[in-house]
Design a protein around this motif. Structure first.
Motif, PDB file in Angstrom:
ATOM      1  N   ALA A 156       0.866  -1.084   0.025  1.00  0.00           N
ATOM      2  CA  ALA A 156       0.156   0.116  -0.167  1.00  0.00           C
ATOM      3  C   ALA A 156       0.638   1.471   0.212  1.00  0.00           C
ATOM      4  O   ALA A 156       0.485   2.091   0.020  1.00  0.00           O
ATOM      5  CB  ALA A 156      -0.482   0.296   1.075  1.00  0.00           C
ATOM      6  N   THR A 157       1.954   0.961   0.839  1.00  0.00           N
ATOM      7  CA  THR A 157       3.276   2.145   0.516  1.00  0.00           C
ATOM      8  C   THR A 157       3.383   3.384  -0.632  1.00  0.00           C
ATOM      9  O   THR A 157       3.540   3.895  -1.246  1.00  0.00           O
ATOM     10  CB  THR A 157       3.838   2.276   1.735  1.00  0.00           C
ATOM     11  N   ALA A 158       4.110   1.346  -1.377  1.00  0.00           N
ATOM     12  CA  ALA A 158       4.420   1.898  -3.221  1.00  0.00           C
ATOM     13  C   ALA A 158       3.403   2.194  -3.872  1.00  0.00           C
ATOM     14  O   ALA A 158       3.467   2.998  -4.259  1.00  0.00           O
ATOM     15  CB  ALA A 158       4.970   0.292  -3.308  1.00  0.00           C
ATOM     16  N   ARG A 159       2.191   1.854  -3.476  1.00  0.00           N
ATOM     17  CA  ARG A 159       1.138   2.597  -3.976  1.00  0.00           C
ATOM     18  C   ARG A 159       0.449   3.581  -3.687  1.00  0.00           C
ATOM     19  O   ARG A 159       0.459   4.519  -5.065  1.00  0.00           O
ATOM     20  CB  ARG A 159      -0.082   1.730  -4.327  1.00  0.00           C
ATOM     21  N   MET A 160       0.798   4.345  -3.054  1.00  0.00           N
ATOM     22  CA  MET A 160       0.596   5.559  -2.284  1.00  0.00           C
ATOM     23  C   MET A 160       1.550   6.226  -2.930  1.00  0.00           C
ATOM     24  O   MET A 160       1.301   7.575  -3.839  1.00  0.00           O
ATOM     25  CB  MET A 160       0.678   5.834  -1.261  1.00  0.00           C
ATOM     26  N   GLN A 161       2.778   6.039  -2.923  1.00  0.00           N
ATOM     27  CA  GLN A 161       3.384   6.902  -3.785  1.00  0.00           C
ATOM     28  C   GLN A 161       3.166   6.964  -5.193  1.00  0.00           C
ATOM     29  O   GLN A 161       3.958   8.240  -5.542  1.00  0.00           O
ATOM     30  CB  GLN A 161       5.625   6.209  -3.520  1.00  0.00           C
ATOM     31  N   ARG A 162       3.155   5.868  -5.806  1.00  0.00           N
ATOM     32  CA  ARG A 162       2.559   6.172  -7.568  1.00  0.00           C
ATOM     33  C   ARG A 162       1.683   7.251  -7.165  1.00  0.00           C
ATOM     34  O   ARG A 162       1.707   8.346  -8.150  1.00  0.00           O
ATOM     35  CB  ARG A 162       3.151   4.566  -7.721  1.00  0.00           C
ATOM     36  N   VAL A 163       0.880   7.484  -6.485  1.00  0.00           N
ATOM     37  CA  VAL A 163      -0.305   7.821  -6.546  1.00  0.00           C
ATOM     38  C   VAL A 163      -0.149   9.380  -6.386  1.00  0.00           C
ATOM     39  O   VAL A 163      -0.730  10.056  -7.231  1.00  0.00           O
ATOM     40  CB  VAL A 163      -1.460   7.855  -6.153  1.00  0.00           C
ATOM     41  N   VAL A 164       0.785   9.359  -5.724  1.00  0.00           N
ATOM     42  CA  VAL A 164       1.121  11.145  -5.231  1.00  0.00           C
ATOM     43  C   VAL A 164       2.021  11.170  -6.565  1.00  0.00           C
ATOM     44  O   VAL A 164       1.588  12.460  -7.355  1.00  0.00           O
ATOM     45  CB  VAL A 164       2.111  11.572  -4.104  1.00  0.00           C
ATOM     46  N   HIS A 165       3.301  10.983  -7.074  1.00  0.00           N
ATOM     47  CA  HIS A 165       3.312  10.941  -8.103  1.00  0.00           C
ATOM     48  C   HIS A 165       3.025  11.721  -9.357  1.00  0.00           C
ATOM     49  O   HIS A 165       3.138  12.366 -10.011  1.00  0.00           O
ATOM     50  CB  HIS A 165       4.892  10.039  -8.141  1.00  0.00           C
ATOM     51  N   ARG A 166       1.816  10.986  -9.412  1.00  0.00           N
ATOM     52  CA  ARG A 166       0.869  10.632 -11.260  1.00  0.00           C
ATOM     53  C   ARG A 166       0.377  11.943 -10.268  1.00  0.00           C
ATOM     54  O   ARG A 166      -0.191  12.208 -11.409  1.00  0.00           O
ATOM     55  CB  ARG A 166       0.348   9.447 -11.131  1.00  0.00           C
ATOM     56  N   GLY A 167      -0.286  11.719 -10.093  1.00  0.00           N
ATOM     57  CA  GLY A 167      -0.723  13.277  -8.915  1.00  0.00           C
ATOM     58  C   GLY A 167      -0.130  14.959  -9.585  1.00  0.00           C
ATOM     59  O   GLY A 167      -0.405  15.635  -9.776  1.00  0.00           O
ATOM     60  N   VAL A 168       0.671  14.780  -8.910  1.00  0.00           N
ATOM     61  CA  VAL A 168       1.832  15.701  -9.079  1.00  0.00           C
ATOM     62  C   VAL A 168       2.051  16.124 -10.815  1.00  0.00           C
ATOM     63  O   VAL A 168       1.636  16.619 -11.939  1.00  0.00           O
ATOM     64  CB  VAL A 168       3.351  15.743  -8.786  1.00  0.00           C
ATOM     65  N   GLU A 169       1.986  14.833 -11.827  1.00  0.00           N
ATOM     66  CA  GLU A 169       2.116  14.844 -13.262  1.00  0.00           C
ATOM     67  C   GLU A 169       0.315  15.570 -13.780  1.00  0.00           C
ATOM     68  O   GLU A 169       0.648  16.712 -14.619  1.00  0.00           O
ATOM     69  CB  GLU A 169       2.699  13.811 -12.989  1.00  0.00           C
ATOM     70  N   VAL A 170      -0.330  14.841 -13.146  1.00  0.00           N
ATOM     71  CA  VAL A 170      -2.168  15.565 -13.977  1.00  0.00           C
ATOM     72  C   VAL A 170      -1.591  16.795 -13.217  1.00  0.00           C
ATOM     73  O   VAL A 170      -2.506  17.325 -14.300  1.00  0.00           O
ATOM     74  CB  VAL A 170      -2.682  14.222 -12.524  1.00  0.00           C
ATOM     75  N   LEU A 171      -1.591  16.940 -12.200  1.00  0.00           N
ATOM     76  CA  LEU A 171      -1.814  18.802 -11.612  1.00  0.00           C
ATOM     77  C   LEU A 171      -0.905  19.568 -13.035  1.00  0.00           C
ATOM     78  O   LEU A 171      -1.198  20.400 -13.228  1.00  0.00           O
ATOM     79  CB  LEU A 171      -1.071  19.224  -9.947  1.00  0.00           C
ATOM     80  N   ALA A 172       0.432  19.332 -13.949  1.00  0.00           N
ATOM     81  CA  ALA A 172       1.330  19.749 -13.825  1.00  0.00           C
ATOM     82  C   ALA A 172       0.780  19.862 -15.454  1.00  0.00           C
ATOM     83  O   ALA A 172       0.673  20.930 -16.420  1.00  0.00           O
ATOM     84  CB  ALA A 172       2.374  19.251 -14.569  1.00  0.00           C
ATOM     85  N   ALA A 173      -0.082  18.787 -16.206  1.00  0.00           N
ATOM     86  CA  ALA A 173      -0.583  18.678 -17.824  1.00  0.00           C
ATOM     87  C   ALA A 173      -1.903  19.445 -18.120  1.00  0.00           C
ATOM     88  O   ALA A 173      -2.181  20.327 -19.029  1.00  0.00           O
ATOM     89  CB  ALA A 173      -0.463  17.354 -16.905  1.00  0.00           C
ATOM     90  N   GLU A 174      -2.635  20.363 -16.604  1.00  0.00           N
ATOM     91  CA  GLU A 174      -3.909  21.045 -16.629  1.00  0.00           C
ATOM     92  C   GLU A 174      -3.769  21.741 -15.320  1.00  0.00           C
ATOM     93  O   GLU A 174      -5.122  22.117 -14.469  1.00  0.00           O
ATOM     94  CB  GLU A 174      -5.149  19.504 -16.319  1.00  0.00           C
ATOM     95  N   LEU A 175      -2.733  22.090 -15.387  1.00  0.00           N
ATOM     96  CA  LEU A 175      -2.877  23.324 -14.071  1.00  0.00           C
ATOM     97  C   LEU A 175      -3.679  24.515 -14.435  1.00  0.00           C
ATOM     98  O   LEU A 175      -3.869  24.921 -12.773  1.00  0.00           O
ATOM     99  CB  LEU A 175      -1.570  24.114 -14.173  1.00  0.00           C
ATOM    100  N   PRO A 176      -4.053  25.340 -15.267  1.00  0.00           N
ATOM    101  CA  PRO A 176      -4.674  26.647 -14.559  1.00  0.00           C
ATOM    102  C   PRO A 176      -6.121  26.032 -14.697  1.00  0.00           C
ATOM    103  O   PRO A 176      -6.986  25.570 -13.494  1.00  0.00           O
ATOM    104  CB  PRO A 176      -5.018  27.110 -16.298  1.00  0.00           C
ATOM    105  N   TYR A 177      -6.709  24.450 -14.937  1.00  0.00           N
ATOM    106  CA  TYR A 177      -8.579  23.836 -15.065  1.00  0.00           C
ATOM    107  C   TYR A 177      -8.231  22.986 -12.928  1.00  0.00           C
ATOM    108  O   TYR A 177      -9.034  23.525 -12.128  1.00  0.00           O
ATOM    109  CB  TYR A 177      -8.543  22.349 -15.643  1.00  0.00           C
ATOM    110  N   VAL A 178      -7.047  22.476 -12.607  1.00  0.00           N
ATOM    111  CA  VAL A 178      -7.508  22.387 -11.331  1.00  0.00           C
ATOM    112  C   VAL A 178      -6.675  23.407 -11.000  1.00  0.00           C
ATOM    113  O   VAL A 178      -7.878  23.204  -9.527  1.00  0.00           O
ATOM    114  CB  VAL A 178      -5.277  21.339 -11.093  1.00  0.00           C
ATOM    115  N   THR A 179      -6.385  24.122 -10.354  1.00  0.00           N
ATOM    116  CA  THR A 179      -6.087  25.345  -9.956  1.00  0.00           C
ATOM    117  C   THR A 179      -7.641  25.727  -9.517  1.00  0.00           C
ATOM    118  O   THR A 179      -7.965  26.742  -8.355  1.00  0.00           O
ATOM    119  CB  THR A 179      -5.466  26.944 -10.699  1.00  0.00           C
ATOM    120  N   LEU A 180      -8.640  26.030 -10.718  1.00  0.00           N
ATOM    121  CA  LEU A 180     -10.129  26.520 -10.514  1.00  0.00           C
ATOM    122  C   LEU A 180     -10.507  25.462  -9.830  1.00  0.00           C
ATOM    123  O   LEU A 180     -11.429  26.037  -8.846  1.00  0.00           O
ATOM    124  CB  LEU A 180     -10.207  26.547 -11.783  1.00  0.00           C
ATOM    125  N   LEU A 181     -10.358  24.168 -10.174  1.00  0.00           N
ATOM    126  CA  LEU A 181     -10.922  23.210  -9.502  1.00  0.00           C
ATOM    127  C   LEU A 181     -10.502  23.340  -7.956  1.00  0.00           C
ATOM    128  O   LEU A 181     -11.852  23.344  -6.955  1.00  0.00           O
ATOM    129  CB  LEU A 181     -10.967  22.003  -9.923  1.00  0.00           C
TER     130      LEU A 181
END
Length: 218
Positions: free
Chosen positions: A103-128
């Motif tokens: 679960a810890t390794a999976r959590m790390q991957r979710v957090v890492h992917r969260g940064v990538e998704v945020l960066a890819a859709e930065l203005p829209y995530v900012t609004l959200l």
């Protein structure tokens, strides 16, 4: 907040030509800079080649622009739900006991992917992240965010149960702090300044999870 320049597509005779997608980009910049409630249709209409009549040719008003922007942000959030779903499948694999499927390794991957998704859709995530729930569209978005927070907290609880994080930190609090840190990137991360998304993604994952693995202070 620094205003993000929006490039206008060239139309006939060199004049900007706007479609629904480019109009949405402009609206999101204005919503993030002034707040949704503080933005009127006159703000985007100040752009060269735009007028209120041309805006209404594409959308019915700013409420529709908000819904389009929120839907795009929720599409980005759905990408993280997909990561969580994929991580759940890992537990049912024959190698479910391997270090990569804890679960810890999976959590790390979710957090890492969260940064990538945020960066890819930065203005829209900012609004959200700045919505207050003042409309049905906003309430729906906030409900989806709460569902994501709940799923992450569940994964964090499993990480605690297997000894992968400090037992003295409440899993729900830990998950909020983790993604609160990830979400703080909207305040300073700008992809056009030469910092690749992998740099903050790797740094955040290392710093955050090293802290969670540490021992409680005596």
């Amino acid at each position: 907040m620094t205003r993000t320049p929006v490039q206008s597509p060239a139309g006939r005779h060199g004049r900007p030509a706007y479609d629904r997608a480019s109009l949405l980009e402009i609206a999101v910049v204005d919503f993030n800079e002034r707040g949704y409630d503080g933005t009127g249709m006159e703000e985007p209409a100040r752009r060269p080649g735009l007028s209120k009549s041309s805006i209404y040719h594409h959308v019915s008003g700013k409420e529709e622009l908000l819904e389009l922007a929120v839907n795009r942000a929720l599409d980005a959030l759905d990408a993280l739900f997909a990561v969580l779903d994929e991580e759940e499948k890992r537990t049912r694999d024959p190698d479910g006991g391997s270090p990569e499927t804890t679960a810890t390794a999976r959590m790390q991957r979710v957090v890492h992917r969260g940064v990538e998704v945020l960066a890819a859709e930065l203005p829209y995530v900012t609004l959200l992240l700045r919505l207050h729930g003042n409309s049905e569209v906003e309430q729906r978005a906030l409900a989806r965010r709460r569902e994501f927070d709940h799923r992450v907290a569940e994964l964090m609880t499993r990480a605690a149960a297997e000894g992968g994080k400090r037992a003295d930190i409440d899993p729900h609090l830990a998950s909020r702090l983790l993604f609160g840190t990830v979400n703080s990137l909207v305040e300073w991360y700008r992809p056009d300044r030469g910092l690749t998304v992998e740099t903050p993604a790797d740094a955040l994952t290392t710093i955050l999870f090293d802290g969670l693995h540490g021992r409680a202070a005596r």
